[in-house]
Design a protein around this motif. Structure first.
Motif, short mmCIF file in Angstrom:
data_model
loop_
_atom_site.label_atom_id
_atom_site.label_comp_id
_atom_site.label_asym_id
_atom_site.label_seq_id
_atom_site.Cartn_x
_atom_site.Cartn_y
_atom_site.Cartn_z
N MET A 73 -26.35 31.94 -20.16
CA MET A 73 -26.70 32.99 -21.17
C MET A 73 -28.03 33.47 -21.08
O MET A 73 -28.86 32.56 -20.70
CB MET A 73 -26.56 32.24 -22.46
CG MET A 73 -26.36 33.13 -23.79
SD MET A 73 -24.88 34.30 -23.68
CE MET A 73 -23.47 33.04 -23.94
N ASN A 74 -28.31 34.86 -21.34
CA ASN A 74 -29.53 35.22 -21.44
C ASN A 74 -30.30 35.01 -22.91
O ASN A 74 -29.93 35.64 -23.82
CB ASN A 74 -29.66 36.62 -21.30
CG ASN A 74 -29.20 37.08 -19.59
OD1 ASN A 74 -29.34 36.22 -18.85
ND2 ASN A 74 -29.84 38.38 -19.46
N ASP A 75 -30.96 33.86 -22.69
CA ASP A 75 -31.45 33.49 -24.25
C ASP A 75 -32.75 33.13 -24.21
O ASP A 75 -33.23 31.97 -23.91
CB ASP A 75 -30.46 32.35 -24.58
CG ASP A 75 -30.73 31.88 -26.08
OD1 ASP A 75 -31.67 32.26 -26.71
OD2 ASP A 75 -29.86 31.23 -26.47
N ARG A 76 -33.66 34.08 -24.28
CA ARG A 76 -35.24 33.91 -24.09
C ARG A 76 -35.81 32.76 -25.18
O ARG A 76 -36.76 32.12 -24.63
CB ARG A 76 -36.04 35.09 -24.22
CG ARG A 76 -36.22 35.50 -25.54
CD ARG A 76 -37.30 36.58 -25.88
NE ARG A 76 -36.66 38.02 -24.94
CZ ARG A 76 -35.88 38.73 -25.13
NH1 ARG A 76 -35.13 38.44 -26.22
NH2 ARG A 76 -35.30 39.84 -24.49
N ALA A 77 -35.21 32.60 -26.22
CA ALA A 77 -35.74 31.62 -27.10
C ALA A 77 -35.51 30.25 -26.65
O ALA A 77 -36.24 29.31 -27.29
CB ALA A 77 -35.12 31.69 -28.68
N LEU A 78 -34.74 29.86 -25.82
CA LEU A 78 -34.70 28.57 -25.19
C LEU A 78 -35.68 28.47 -24.31
O LEU A 78 -35.73 27.20 -23.47
CB LEU A 78 -33.14 28.53 -24.98
CG LEU A 78 -32.25 28.34 -25.97
CD1 LEU A 78 -30.67 28.08 -25.43
CD2 LEU A 78 -32.50 27.12 -27.02
N ARG A 79 -36.54 29.51 -23.47
CA ARG A 79 -37.17 29.15 -22.24
C ARG A 79 -38.18 28.14 -22.37
O ARG A 79 -38.14 27.22 -21.66
CB ARG A 79 -37.86 30.31 -22.11
CG ARG A 79 -37.80 31.10 -20.96
CD ARG A 79 -38.61 32.57 -20.96
NE ARG A 79 -37.81 33.56 -20.77
CZ ARG A 79 -38.30 34.83 -21.11
NH1 ARG A 79 -39.30 35.17 -21.51
NH2 ARG A 79 -37.08 35.94 -20.87
N GLN A 80 -38.85 27.94 -23.85
CA GLN A 80 -39.81 26.97 -23.85
C GLN A 80 -39.62 26.47 -25.30
O GLN A 80 -39.63 27.12 -26.45
CB GLN A 80 -41.28 27.61 -23.50
CG GLN A 80 -42.05 26.43 -23.57
CD GLN A 80 -43.60 27.13 -22.87
OE1 GLN A 80 -43.64 28.03 -22.30
NE2 GLN A 80 -44.48 26.24 -23.30
N PHE A 93 -34.63 25.46 -21.24
CA PHE A 93 -33.59 25.85 -20.46
C PHE A 93 -33.57 26.81 -19.58
O PHE A 93 -34.26 27.90 -19.52
CB PHE A 93 -32.52 26.61 -21.74
CG PHE A 93 -31.87 25.37 -22.64
CD1 PHE A 93 -32.53 24.92 -23.44
CD2 PHE A 93 -30.34 25.20 -22.58
CE1 PHE A 93 -31.88 23.75 -24.19
CE2 PHE A 93 -29.72 24.21 -23.25
CZ PHE A 93 -30.53 23.76 -24.19
N LEU A 101 -32.29 38.93 -23.48
CA LEU A 101 -31.51 40.20 -23.66
C LEU A 101 -32.31 41.27 -23.88
O LEU A 101 -33.47 41.32 -24.61
CB LEU A 101 -30.53 40.02 -24.73
CG LEU A 101 -29.60 38.81 -24.52
CD1 LEU A 101 -28.83 38.57 -25.95
CD2 LEU A 101 -28.74 39.22 -23.57
#
Lengths: 596, 596
Positions: free
Chosen positions: A170-177, A195, A575
């Protein structure tokens, strides 16, 4: 209004997958169906055909990609359909799309127009579950790692030296860090984490480079997830979950069979990233396709500096592949962008910009023919806005290099729009075959392929191609036993055109550590921006003499390479403001709309 | 040594899924195969059979579960096979297992011994991908929510009032409580978050309560994900991704067909938690099974206070189901535990402990017969350590209540070990059918089912069952238009035996907010420990007069209920010190070992 990709795909009547399998000599018992139009190939098929001679492997690559789009997948599919139309027993090998881009900007990733693999909705959404299996195996390892910390950390893992993240498709930038393990004792050990999107998972790369289930299990066990406080690598096998991970991948390791709109069998299997991984479909699928078909068309990620380089130095090395011809996809639009034209002005004719931009194509041609040793044919993927003068200029410049060239129109015409390209590919493959025995020649030497292709006479004569010498066959850019830095420098200088390579202090430390832990003899997977031959995305065209900066070098010991990281490599996209997900919908009959 | 579940399953020769489908009148075009032994049912089947009369629905429930294990799923499968052996056209409906417990403590969850659904490895690992599809749909909504915050938060969402977490189908305690959105501006908006395990996802509950794809899409749109700073609910439809979520669930909404070891068709479809959700398989599957079979055996989660209560008040209400008989599974071992015996001493005969523990069973019998209005039969699931005196005592006590009882031995003998139970079930179903028209009678009144079951004469006479009055048919415990507190109190007092209900300040606020936002007219899904009739897991047996404490009430507006949370409900389990994953493995032929 022109129909959209999904409208074209939905208007098409698919043939039952058993019919598609039959084209490759597969019987009903050889297929494990997933619905009526998808199947996995039963493992016994490989045992039956492994001794058969290989078909011709055609590698499709491209110029340096631009926001204008090159249509490499579309050309791959169109070429496959064209070869089928010429009467060749053909199979296509492609990567599976990730859900992230589907819901983000890109929409679907199964070709376009009349050159698609179908059922496109299925292929774009879940397909046969391979990505989900990879995610589950990846996250099992992550859970086992944190569970090990929680239950006392007997292995002595340094919580600050954990390299294994979690993954979601999933494109989910909030899970990057993120920070995990909060909420007190019952919530585990707090630490920084993040993630990756599933195509960036090392499990995906490992799946795609494994030769069989047993090899996959061993490779998974070698994955490095952390270091101990003493600096020793901790592997999946130390956590004893590689067997369970392999069990989760039992079906994912089997190649998926679907069809093109032209009815050509297509293996769509695996989908590793093209930067931190090698960016081509699973070896298991391509290897099987080569046994079942006379022509196998496969695609490598990004431009010929990235995907094709890795196809040569990583994939072909481990799998023993010997591509006979490389197709380099180029567009007038993209080359004008490389020549300095603005994105919003690409529909205007601009011969000087095109002429300048062709330098980018020239470098890729040099790489393919002189560095990788493969005969190339350039496929000009035609767009409506291309003018006759532009096409003439581009064709002429390529022909002057002695390189065969064909204009294709695969989006609008499918295989019929790539017949000329297909004839040139066949002619080149024939010429390779007639060379004295060597790497590029038929490895079995049984002459099985020497038969004039139907319609070959209509194709352009290739007698005058490669006046300066026909490429001699696949050549590795470096040997595995060279030091890591030597491997990086050969790729950087020979393939990218760099003048020098700089290493950060972190990269220097990492390289020393890798070589100390006997991870120095692996191929190097270059993680570099796809938008430039250099490591600076804004340098279009053909930059030269630049310094390539290596920020870090990290092991992908399961996949079997080390990753040299240059620039900022995003392993978890975000996204956009208006994601594609907002327009994707389904009606009560199950018809999906809004996929591109 | 006795063979393990997986050894028994692997030694079994499965029949092609087309043969299993044919038992229910399904043709090849009605099945969408997933490999050779699994299929999804094509949506056109429902259109064809929707007008047919319903078969008899048999609900399998149990005493309050204990660590000793009751074997409810095993009895469900064994009963189904026994009904098949009696010549009844039978289907079983079960939940799909979650990967979390498979890799945690529990091992597989597809029955046991000679009462299993197969292929058990597939069912336990990925199956047809439904759980992965639920996870993807759930996480798409989460990504869209954080993306909305990132791009300016036009809806005015209060970042402190976001209730939608993320999900993964893995036991991963480190994800229970996390902080996301770190790493600066490109990483989104920092906030507290957490992961649920997939069965706890509201998308799972929604899938299992939807009547079709269109209804599913609408329900998904109603999911409440957050509140605005003004306290207004924000729904999935406000984020415009419910269509894409439904598209991701296009195949997950189709029932899955597999087989038991006895060759009985089994629909294994959906798997919501039994505490914060309703804990039974998808309505779509049960509804279809009722049209295709004369007997449909389904299982509700946990004890009759939880799963059966929700099957009555949530599932049957929305689906219009009318179970004719409930089977209450009990074991001597578990009842001794309820009577005060220690877990490690359960193999010792202890008649006084058993006699005390039977109080737990008696309460469940009362609930089923007097509160829910269903005729019950008690199935004593026999264990090797049970003594004759214990079995006699238990049987006698149940018989004294006028309730039919049968000892079953389904683990070791499969359907043959449940023939007596099956005969009693058939006899009760016949008796229900002969009642004057009412809720419990054949709703179609076409007499299709009135035919003496084969071998019924051999069964025990049930003339003396229910001397105090035969249960009059399904009865709801509360009406939807009652206030939330009234609904909770009816369940707490009538079903659990509570003396009173206490509400935390948070619960009071939440109830007011729900009723203000017109969410007060939904059924109440009680989230309570499964280990006691009360909300205190240590209170075994039959606690009475206790105070049930409601900590909070939260909406599951997509699923269509509000959840009353009592005690600590864990929505993300952890792995044990030595997780099952460490013993799960696969060999080069693809044979999986270590699943239970």
């Amino acid at each position: 209004m022109a129909p959209t990709d999904i409208e074209i795909a939905q208007a098409h009547t698919l043939r039952p997958i058993a019919e598609i399998g039959a084209k490759l000599g597969l019987g009903p018992d050889d297929l494990e169906p997933y619905g009526k139009y998808k199947a996995k190939i039963a493992p016994h098929v490989w045992e039956r055909v492994r001794g058969a001679p290989d078909g011709h492997l055609i590698l499709v690559t491209a110029i340096t990609p631009t926001p204008a789009g090159e249509g490499k997948t579309t050309v791959t599919i169109g070429l496959g359909d064209a070869l089928s139309q010429l009467g060749e027993r053909t199979a296509i090998c492609l990567r599976e799309p990730s859900l992230g881009p589907v819901f983000g900007v890109k929409g679907g990733a199964a070709g376009g127009g009349y050159s698609q693999v179908v059922p496109m909705e299925d292929i774009n959404l879940h397909f046969t579950g391979d990505f989900h299996a990879v995610s589950a195996a990846h996250n099992l390892l992550a859970a086992a790692l944190d569970n090990h910390l929680h239950h006392g950390n007997a292995l002595g893992i340094d919580p600050r030296a954990i390299t294994w993240k979690r993954t979601v498709d999933m494109n989910d930038r909030a899970l990057r860090q993120i920070v995990v393990g909060l909420g007190g004792k019952s919530g585990g050990v707090p630490r920084e984490d993040g993630f990756l999107i599933t195509p960036a998972s090392e499990v995906m790369a490992t799946l795609c480079l494994a030769s069989d289930l047993e090899d996959l299990r061993e490779r998974l066990g070698r994955i490095v997830v952390a270091y101990t406080t003493a600096g020793k690598p901790v592997r999946a096998a130390d956590l004893k979950v590689h067997g369970a991970m392999a069990a989760l991948l039992r079906d994912a390791v089997k190649p998926n069979l679907v069809q093109t709109l032209g009815g050509t069998p297509a293996f769509v299997h695996g989908g590793p990233f093209g930067n931190i991984a090698h960016g081509t479909n699973a070896i298991i699928a391509t290897r099987l396709a080569l046994k079942l078909a006379d022509y196998v068309v496969t695609e490598a990620g990004f431009g010929a500096d990235l995907g094709a380089e890795k196809f040569v130095n990583i994939v072909s090395r481990v799998a023993g592949f010997r591509p006979v011809v490389a197709v380099i996809v180029a567009t007038v639009r993209a080359l004008k962008l490389h020549g300095g034209k603005k994105l919003e002005e690409l529909t205007q004719e601009d011969l000087p910009a095109l002429a300048r931009g062709i330098a980018n194509l020239e470098k890729h041609i040099e790489n393919v023919t002189r560095v990788y040793g493969l005969p190339a044919v350039v496929a000009i993927n035609r767009f409506q806005s291309d003018t006759g003068a532009e096409l003439d200029l581009l064709e002429g410049r390529v022909r002057n290099l002695g390189v065969p060239v064909a204009v294709v129109d695969v989006w609008a015409r499918g295989g019929a729009g790539a017949l000329n390209l297909a004839r040139q590919v066949v002619a080149l493959a024939q010429r390779v075959q007639s060379l004295p025995a060597g790497k590029a020649a038929d490895p079995k030497g049984d002459g099985r392929k020497v038969r004039p292709p139907e319609g070959a006479a209509e194709g352009p004569g290739l007698e005058d191609a490669y006046p300066d010498g026909f490429p001699g066959g696949l050549r590795f850019t470096y040997e595995l036993d060279e030091p890591i830095k030597a491997k990086i420098e050969k790729v950087a200088k020979q393939v990218y055109g760099a003048g020098s390579v700089a290493y950060s202090a972190q990269a220097e430390r990492s390289i020393r550590r890798l070589e100390r832990h006997e991870l120095g003899n692996l191929p190097v997977c270059m993680a570099k921006t796809q938008y430039s031959l250099s490591d600076q995305p804004e340098l279009l065209g053909r930059p030269e003499g630049f310094t390539l900066t290596v920020r870090d070098v990290v092991p992908s010991a399961g996949a079997g390479f080390v990753v040299a990281i240059t620039g900022e490599i995003l392993t978890m996209p975000g996204l956009p403001r208006e994601p594609a997900a907002e327009r994707i919908d389904i009606d009560r009959t199950g018809r999906i709309t809004g996929l591109f």
